[in-house]
Design a protein around this motif. Structure first.
Motif, PDB file in Angstrom:
ATOM      1  N   SER A 497      -5.591 -24.986  -8.426  1.00 39.63           N
ATOM      2  CA  SER A 497      -4.684 -25.068  -7.278  1.00 39.63           C
ATOM      3  C   SER A 497      -4.544 -23.713  -6.597  1.00 39.63           C
ATOM      4  CB  SER A 497      -3.306 -25.568  -7.739  1.00 39.63           C
ATOM      5  OG  SER A 497      -3.393 -26.860  -8.286  1.00 39.63           O
ATOM      6  N   ASP A 498      -3.893 -23.726  -5.428  1.00 43.92           N
ATOM      7  CA  ASP A 498      -3.722 -22.521  -4.649  1.00 43.92           C
ATOM      8  C   ASP A 498      -2.469 -21.756  -5.066  1.00 43.92           C
ATOM      9  OD1 ASP A 498      -5.973 -23.157  -3.296  1.00 43.92           O
ATOM     10  OD2 ASP A 498      -4.990 -23.740  -1.423  1.00 43.92           O
ATOM     11  N   LEU A 499      -2.563 -20.429  -5.002  1.00 48.05           N
ATOM     12  CA  LEU A 499      -1.432 -19.550  -5.263  1.00 48.05           C
ATOM     13  C   LEU A 499      -1.152 -18.743  -4.006  1.00 48.05           C
ATOM     14  CD1 LEU A 499       0.548 -18.145  -7.315  1.00 48.05           C
ATOM     15  CD2 LEU A 499      -1.293 -16.468  -7.681  1.00 48.05           C
ATOM     16  N   ALA A 500       0.036 -18.915  -3.449  1.00 48.20           N
ATOM     17  CA  ALA A 500       0.419 -18.166  -2.257  1.00 48.20           C
ATOM     18  C   ALA A 500       0.758 -16.734  -2.643  1.00 48.20           C
ATOM     19  CB  ALA A 500       1.619 -18.831  -1.580  1.00 48.20           C
ATOM     20  N   LEU A 501       0.291 -15.777  -1.846  1.00 47.24           N
ATOM     21  CA  LEU A 501       0.510 -14.358  -2.135  1.00 47.24           C
ATOM     22  C   LEU A 501       1.052 -13.643  -0.909  1.00 47.24           C
ATOM     23  CD1 LEU A 501      -2.828 -13.522  -4.013  1.00 47.24           C
ATOM     24  CD2 LEU A 501      -0.577 -13.906  -5.046  1.00 47.24           C
ATOM     25  N   ALA A 502       1.805 -12.578  -1.162  1.00 40.79           N
ATOM     26  CA  ALA A 502       2.279 -11.694  -0.096  1.00 40.79           C
ATOM     27  C   ALA A 502       2.234 -10.268  -0.636  1.00 40.79           C
ATOM     28  CB  ALA A 502       3.690 -12.068   0.337  1.00 40.79           C
ATOM     29  N   ALA A 503       1.753  -9.359   0.171  1.00 36.07           N
ATOM     30  CA  ALA A 503       1.651  -7.968  -0.264  1.00 36.07           C
ATOM     31  C   ALA A 503       2.241  -7.045   0.788  1.00 36.07           C
ATOM     32  CB  ALA A 503       0.196  -7.593  -0.515  1.00 36.07           C
ATOM     33  N   THR A 504       2.887  -6.004   0.324  1.00 30.43           N
ATOM     34  CA  THR A 504       3.428  -4.965   1.205  1.00 30.43           C
ATOM     35  C   THR A 504       3.074  -3.602   0.616  1.00 30.43           C
ATOM     36  OG1 THR A 504       5.542  -4.983   0.023  1.00 30.43           O
ATOM     37  CG2 THR A 504       5.374  -6.387   1.980  1.00 30.43           C
ATOM     38  N   GLY A 505       3.228  -2.566   1.418  1.00 30.94           N
ATOM     39  CA  GLY A 505       2.996  -1.207   0.922  1.00 30.94           C
ATOM     40  C   GLY A 505       1.533  -0.837   0.787  1.00 30.94           C
ATOM     41  N   LEU A 506       0.635  -1.580   1.433  1.00 28.04           N
ATOM     42  CA  LEU A 506      -0.795  -1.275   1.373  1.00 28.04           C
ATOM     43  C   LEU A 506      -1.168  -0.280   2.467  1.00 28.04           C
ATOM     44  CD1 LEU A 506      -2.140  -4.924   0.892  1.00 28.04           C
ATOM     45  CD2 LEU A 506      -1.541  -3.254  -0.871  1.00 28.04           C
ATOM     46  N   THR A 507      -2.401   0.200   2.422  1.00 23.42           N
ATOM     47  CA  THR A 507      -2.895   1.098   3.459  1.00 23.42           C
ATOM     48  C   THR A 507      -3.267   0.266   4.683  1.00 23.42           C
ATOM     49  OG1 THR A 507      -3.778   2.636   1.821  1.00 23.42           O
ATOM     50  CG2 THR A 507      -4.655   2.790   4.065  1.00 23.42           C
ATOM     51  N   PRO A 508      -2.658   0.542   5.818  1.00 26.58           N
ATOM     52  CA  PRO A 508      -2.959  -0.258   7.016  1.00 26.58           C
ATOM     53  C   PRO A 508      -4.448  -0.297   7.323  1.00 26.58           C
ATOM     54  CG  PRO A 508      -1.048   1.141   7.405  1.00 26.58           C
ATOM     55  CD  PRO A 508      -1.613   1.560   6.083  1.00 26.58           C
ATOM     56  N   GLY A 509      -4.947  -1.529   7.556  1.00 26.67           N
ATOM     57  CA  GLY A 509      -6.342  -1.717   7.908  1.00 26.67           C
ATOM     58  C   GLY A 509      -7.310  -1.730   6.739  1.00 26.67           C
ATOM     59  N   ALA A 510      -6.829  -1.420   5.534  1.00 25.20           N
ATOM     60  CA  ALA A 510      -7.716  -1.362   4.372  1.00 25.20           C
ATOM     61  C   ALA A 510      -7.974  -2.751   3.806  1.00 25.20           C
ATOM     62  CB  ALA A 510      -7.115  -0.474   3.290  1.00 25.20           C
ATOM     63  N   ALA A 528      -5.174  -5.539   4.982  1.00 18.25           N
ATOM     64  CA  ALA A 528      -3.796  -5.277   5.378  1.00 18.25           C
ATOM     65  C   ALA A 528      -3.704  -5.093   6.887  1.00 18.25           C
ATOM     66  CB  ALA A 528      -3.284  -4.030   4.669  1.00 18.25           C
ATOM     67  N   ASP A 529      -2.585  -5.508   7.458  1.00 11.93           N
ATOM     68  CA  ASP A 529      -2.388  -5.332   8.892  1.00 11.93           C
ATOM     69  C   ASP A 529      -1.873  -3.924   9.190  1.00 11.93           C
ATOM     70  OD1 ASP A 529       0.286  -5.268   8.254  1.00 11.93           O
ATOM     71  OD2 ASP A 529       0.768  -7.203   9.153  1.00 11.93           O
ATOM     72  N   ALA A 530      -1.459  -3.696  10.415  1.00 15.14           N
ATOM     73  CA  ALA A 530      -1.038  -2.363  10.837  1.00 15.14           C
ATOM     74  C   ALA A 530       0.216  -1.883  10.125  1.00 15.14           C
ATOM     75  CB  ALA A 530      -0.815  -2.346  12.347  1.00 15.14           C
ATOM     76  N   THR A 531       0.957  -2.793   9.529  1.00 18.85           N
ATOM     77  CA  THR A 531       2.163  -2.409   8.787  1.00 18.85           C
ATOM     78  C   THR A 531       1.906  -2.260   7.293  1.00 18.85           C
ATOM     79  OG1 THR A 531       2.940  -4.668   8.301  1.00 18.85           O
ATOM     80  CG2 THR A 531       3.524  -3.719  10.455  1.00 18.85           C
ATOM     81  N   GLY A 532       0.662  -2.502   6.857  1.00 19.21           N
ATOM     82  CA  GLY A 532       0.346  -2.430   5.438  1.00 19.21           C
ATOM     83  C   GLY A 532       0.713  -3.678   4.677  1.00 19.21           C
ATOM     84  N   THR A 598       0.972  -9.811   9.627  1.00 13.71           N
ATOM     85  CA  THR A 598      -0.100 -10.790   9.730  1.00 13.71           C
ATOM     86  C   THR A 598      -1.422 -10.208   9.301  1.00 13.71           C
ATOM     87  OG1 THR A 598      -0.536 -10.148  12.000  1.00 13.71           O
ATOM     88  CG2 THR A 598       1.039 -11.930  11.660  1.00 13.71           C
ATOM     89  N   VAL A 599      -2.252 -11.046   8.738  1.00 12.17           N
ATOM     90  CA  VAL A 599      -3.606 -10.657   8.373  1.00 12.17           C
ATOM     91  C   VAL A 599      -4.473 -10.831   9.612  1.00 12.17           C
ATOM     92  CG1 VAL A 599      -5.575 -11.165   6.896  1.00 12.17           C
ATOM     93  CG2 VAL A 599      -3.249 -11.364   6.010  1.00 12.17           C
ATOM     94  N   PRO A 600      -5.321  -9.857   9.950  1.00 13.64           N
ATOM     95  CA  PRO A 600      -6.150  -9.969  11.153  1.00 13.64           C
ATOM     96  C   PRO A 600      -6.959 -11.263  11.188  1.00 13.64           C
ATOM     97  CG  PRO A 600      -6.273  -7.762  10.234  1.00 13.64           C
ATOM     98  CD  PRO A 600      -5.517  -8.592   9.253  1.00 13.64           C
TER      99      PRO A 600
END
Length: 610
Positions: A497-510, A528-532, A598-600
């Motif tokens: 099954s699918d696992l929903a994920l959310a991440a913050t604090g990443l390097t923007p664009g990486a 990661a988006d422009a906010t990481g 948002t993810v690009p």
């Protein structure tokens, strides 16, 4: 073993000994322009723990005559044992390196000093460029900063007062007042009748490392001529200076050469933090080489390291000096190295051979290792071993961390995004334990002895949402991790099954790989988006075993990008073999309304089947 070739001259007749030998007092030629020029660390105070091992007669007779009373026979016996062993077991190559590390530059600049030799820590390519740049005049700011004779950081403090205060005889001095000096020694200034180690004779007699007359078993390393031209375009006469008055009458503790080696080494490590652990390990080798020559003991080297740490922390804590001297020199050096290498510093480092060393041909020192350096992890380990040399504790074990004021500024270039408090936390978590010789834990000075800069500058640091900095590991590339991975719909998921994920604090664009553990399985990718931030879902393979697992995000280097992997629980798939309860498509879409980045467009977290 070296990253650069060594050509040790055989059968060289040394006609003269360099007359510019500086003993404990570099020729500092600085105008008092910056606060740290005059507010220098009090080395006698920082090293006062030495009084617990040896009490000189200086206070009683007003002389600095190398005589006194052994207070701690066991600690000084260990000091002797290691000195004799290291001197007797160093390879021929290491003895030659030790002579190179003993050199102070001549007045006309035709030789070199420790600020050149410790640059081997930069690796095979960057060391050569560094030396060329200084020799050609292309690095004037760096040269004025790092030089071990006149550099504003490389020769910041003098050990003369401390040497006179502790007045301890050097290892090679005879234990007898009637010994015969070798030909070539200053027969008056170094006469055994007054210049001797007779105060230590009783503690050496009967020991495997002692001789019948109470001397320490130490062999002098003969003078040689350096024809390698690695550090100088000239042939340079190298001599340990055993028979000179400056050496034979100069107190052994602390080591002045080690002090300047660490001043140069720590300076260079802060200018090029990408190679700090290797440069620091090379500085520790320079200190150890004083033992190889039989002119210093391990305790002297530990004291010299403390001197260098305190001196450079004072410099980096001086805002005016930091902004007007250190930071411009760093910009100059990095720019020069990249221009000459023709690539980014990271790529230049990746393409070169790193610093290596094998000082004893694979033989382990008593109670320790062979101190072989082959990579960053081993460089970090060898540095730590030389912090204590395996001495037994002479103080209290288990004390709280005791980071000296200002020491955190030594990590400014390694961790520029961390706060002072966070850098202090890194030093506190990478310190060695309390109670080893010269430790001043709990005092106003703090404990420079416990400060493990190699570990600190090779640390992976996780920064939590509340700002807490935690050292995850050492011995790798210094990095800060602040990513947080969560499961918005819960951490329990059925296999397949699918696992929903959310991440913050990443390097923007990486971009990152989503990896399922225990058996590492890449189950998706995310950018990661422009906010990481990033949101999406991945499919847990149908064949995943039931039970506890973790999900991690790995960056391009393969290192974790999150403070802690996400713990999940996988349950059995439905008996009917359902295909999952989530989105099913594996396409990752952002949710701006929910406050999550948002993810690009076009970035997917693919569904991975079992």
């Amino acid at each position: 073993m070296r990253t650069t070739a060594r050509a040790v001259a055989k059968g060289v007749t040394v006609a003269a000994v360099a007359t510019s030998l500086v003993i404990g007092t570099p020729l500092v030629a600085n105008a008092a322009t910056y606060p740290s020029d005059s507010a220098k660390p009090d080395l006698v105070s920082l090293l006062s723990g030495y009084n617990g091992y040896w009490q000189p007669t200086t206070a009683a007779n007003g002389k600095h005559d190398l005589h006194g009373t052994v207070v701690d026979p066991a600690t000084l016996a260990r000091n002797d044992q290691l000195t004799s062993w290291i001197n007797q077991h160093a390879t021929a190559e290491q003895r030659f390196t030790a002579l190179q590390d003993a050199e102070y530059n001549t007045a006309d600049g035709s030789a070199y000093d420790q600020s050149f030799t410790v640059s081997q820590g930069l690796g095979s390519t960057l060391e050569q460029l560094f030396v060329q740049g200084r020799r050609s005049g292309a690095l004037p700011l760096t040269e004025a900063l790092v030089n071990s004779s006149t550099g504003t950081s490389g020769a910041s403090v003098s050990t003369s007062t401390a040497k006179n205060t502790f007045s301890y005889p050097r290892p090679y001095l005879p234990g007898s007042t009637t010994a015969t000096l070798p030909a070539g020694d200053d027969q008056t200034g170094c006469a055994p009748a007054t210049v001797n180690a007779s105060s230590l004779a009783a503690n050496r007699t009967g020991k495997a490392w002692g001789t019948a007359d109470g001397s320490l078993a130490v062999t002098r390393v003969p003078a040689q001529t350096d024809r390698t031209h690695e550090f100088s375009p000239n042939d340079v006469v190298l001599d340990a200076g055993y028979g000179t008055v400056g050496i034979c009458t100069g107190g052994s503790f602390p080591s002045g050469h080690t002090t300047t080696a660490y001043e140069a080494g720590i300076t260079l490590a802060t200018l090029v933090p990408e190679l700090a652990p290797e440069v620091l390990a090379r500085a520790s080798e320079a200190g150890n080489d004083r033992i190889v020559l039989g002119v210093h003991y391990p305790l002297d080297i530990m004291g010299g390291r403390i001197d260098g740490e305190a001196a450079l922390a004072a410099r980096w804590s001086d805002t005016k000096y930091r902004t007007e001297v250190l930071e411009p020199a760093r910009k100059e050096l990095v720019g020069y190295l990249e221009a000459k290498c023709g690539d980014t510093l990271a790529h230049c480092i990746a393409a070169e051979q790193r610093y290596q060393d094998d000082p004893y041909g694979g033989q382990a020192i008593p109670g320790g290792t062979a101190q072989v350096v082959t990579d960053r992890a081993s460089a970090t380990a060898v540095y730590r071993e030389r912090m204590t040399y395996g001495f037994a504790r002479t103080g209290t074990a288990g004390l709280a961390p005791s980071v000296p004021t200002g020491a955190d500024n030594l990590l400014l270039t390694t961790f520029p995004t961390l706060t002072d408090a966070q850098r202090t936390a890194v030093l506190a978590q990478t310190e060695i334990g309390s109670g080893y010789p010269l430790d001043q834990s709990g005092t106003a000075n703090g404990s420079w002895e416990r400060l493990d800069l190699a570990a600190a500058t090779s640390a992976t640091v996780a920064v939590a949402a509340d700002g807490t900095a935690t050292v995850v590991s050492t011995g790798g590339q210094a990095r800060v991790v602040s990513g947080v991975l969560t499961a918005p719909r819960g951490t329990t998921v059925q296999a397949g099954s699918d696992l929903a994920l959310a991440a913050t604090g990443l390097t923007p664009g990486a971009g990152y790989q989503v990896v399922l553990h225990s058996d590492p399985t890449v189950v998706g990718t995310v950018t990661a988006d422009a906010t990481g931030s990033a949101v999406g879902s991945v499919t847990i393979p149908a064949g995943t075993s039931v039970g506890a697992h973790t999900v991690d995000l790995l960056d391009a280097s393969g290192a974790s990008a999150v403070v802690a992997p996400l713990a999940i629980t996988v349950t059995a798939a439905p008996a009917t073999g359902g295909t999952g309860t989530g989105a099913g498509t594996g396409t990752s879409t952002g949710s701006g309304a929910a406050g999550v980045g948002t993810v690009p467009v076009g970035v997917h977290l693919p569904v991975v089947s079992g």
